[in-house]
Design a protein around this motif. Structure first.
Motif, PDB file in Angstrom:
ATOM      1  N   VAL A   1       0.342  -0.872   0.107  1.00 56.03           N
ATOM      2  CA  VAL A   1       0.243   0.142  -0.448  1.00 56.03           C
ATOM      3  C   VAL A   1       0.874   1.191  -0.034  1.00 56.03           C
ATOM      4  CG1 VAL A   1      -1.479   1.150   1.220  1.00 56.03           C
ATOM      5  CG2 VAL A   1      -1.735  -1.146   1.774  1.00 56.03           C
ATOM      6  N   CYS A   2       1.725   0.835   0.789  1.00 51.37           N
ATOM      7  CA  CYS A   2       2.558   2.334   0.949  1.00 51.37           C
ATOM      8  C   CYS A   2       3.647   2.624  -0.529  1.00 51.37           C
ATOM      9  CB  CYS A   2       3.995   2.082   2.479  1.00 51.37           C
ATOM     10  SG  CYS A   2       3.097   2.323   3.457  1.00 51.37           S
ATOM     11  N   GLU A   3       3.837   1.948  -0.962  1.00 54.46           N
ATOM     12  CA  GLU A   3       4.697   1.523  -2.561  1.00 54.46           C
ATOM     13  C   GLU A   3       3.770   2.506  -2.934  1.00 54.46           C
ATOM     14  OE1 GLU A   3       6.223  -2.490  -3.258  1.00 54.46           O
ATOM     15  OE2 GLU A   3       7.749  -2.357  -1.236  1.00 54.46           O
ATOM     16  N   GLU A   4       2.701   1.702  -3.291  1.00 54.49           N
ATOM     17  CA  GLU A   4       0.996   1.962  -4.656  1.00 54.49           C
ATOM     18  C   GLU A   4       1.279   3.547  -4.396  1.00 54.49           C
ATOM     19  OE1 GLU A   4      -2.893   1.296  -5.915  1.00 54.49           O
ATOM     20  OE2 GLU A   4      -2.273  -0.562  -5.181  1.00 54.49           O
TER      21      GLU A   4
ATOM     22  N   LEU B   1      -1.049  11.437   7.091  1.00 54.10           N
ATOM     23  CA  LEU B   1      -2.299  10.991   6.642  1.00 54.10           C
ATOM     24  C   LEU B   1      -3.690  11.623   7.543  1.00 54.10           C
ATOM     25  CD1 LEU B   1      -1.031   7.839   6.869  1.00 54.10           C
ATOM     26  CD2 LEU B   1      -1.239   8.823   4.445  1.00 54.10           C
ATOM     27  N   ASP B   2      -4.950  11.666   7.089  1.00 54.24           N
ATOM     28  CA  ASP B   2      -5.872  11.825   7.215  1.00 54.24           C
ATOM     29  C   ASP B   2      -6.641  11.044   7.240  1.00 54.24           C
ATOM     30  OD1 ASP B   2      -7.669  14.084   7.451  1.00 54.24           O
ATOM     31  OD2 ASP B   2      -8.978  13.259   5.980  1.00 54.24           O
TER      32      ASP B   2
ATOM     33  N   LYS C   1      -3.506  10.163   1.895  1.00 50.58           N
ATOM     34  CA  LYS C   1      -2.763  11.597   1.962  1.00 50.58           C
ATOM     35  C   LYS C   1      -2.723  13.590   2.040  1.00 50.58           C
ATOM     36  CE  LYS C   1       1.302  10.593  -0.808  1.00 50.58           C
ATOM     37  NZ  LYS C   1       1.215  10.322  -1.981  1.00 50.58           N
ATOM     38  N   LEU C   2      -1.921  13.936   3.165  1.00 50.02           N
ATOM     39  CA  LEU C   2      -2.151  15.475   3.160  1.00 50.02           C
ATOM     40  C   LEU C   2      -1.317  15.820   2.615  1.00 50.02           C
ATOM     41  CD1 LEU C   2      -3.539  15.617   6.856  1.00 50.02           C
ATOM     42  CD2 LEU C   2      -4.629  15.474   4.573  1.00 50.02           C
ATOM     43  N   PRO C   3      -1.372  17.224   1.655  1.00 52.50           N
ATOM     44  CA  PRO C   3      -0.806  17.610   1.391  1.00 52.50           C
ATOM     45  C   PRO C   3       0.768  17.956   2.774  1.00 52.50           C
ATOM     46  CG  PRO C   3      -2.302  19.088   0.924  1.00 52.50           C
ATOM     47  CD  PRO C   3      -2.522  17.827   1.392  1.00 52.50           C
TER      48      PRO C   3
END
Length: 84
Positions: free
Chosen positions: A17-20, A29-30, A42-44
């Motif tokens: 999941v992290c790689e993708e 992360l939100d 993911k947050l900016p």
């Protein structure tokens, strides 16, 4: 894929999941609960180039000159005639 919540309420994200999604250490992360399901996204990044560029207008030659005048006018020394 599954993950287990630890006693400290932490979850290890699956590597796939992290790689993708391009999730690396330091990525924010939100998390939200939506109709009984956990959603994450993911947050900016906090340090984007646009953030750095947006502060450049604060550091002008005029402002730098003003700050130098202020610094020269301020003294950390206590005058001799100052009451003790």
């Amino acid at each position: 894929m599954t993950a287990t919540v630890t006693k400290k309420l932490q979850v290890l994200l699956p590597a796939e999941v992290c790689e993708e999604l391009g999730i690396k250490p330091g990525v924010r992360l939100d998390f939200r609960a939506n109709k009984g399901k956990l959603e994450a996204g993911k947050l900016p990044s906090l340090e984007t180039n646009s953030t750095k560029r947006s502060l450049r207008h604060l550091y002008t030659a005029e402002r730098n000159a003003e700050e130098l005048v202020i610094q020269k006018g301020c003294s950390c020394e206590v005058p001799e005639d100052f009451p003790k």
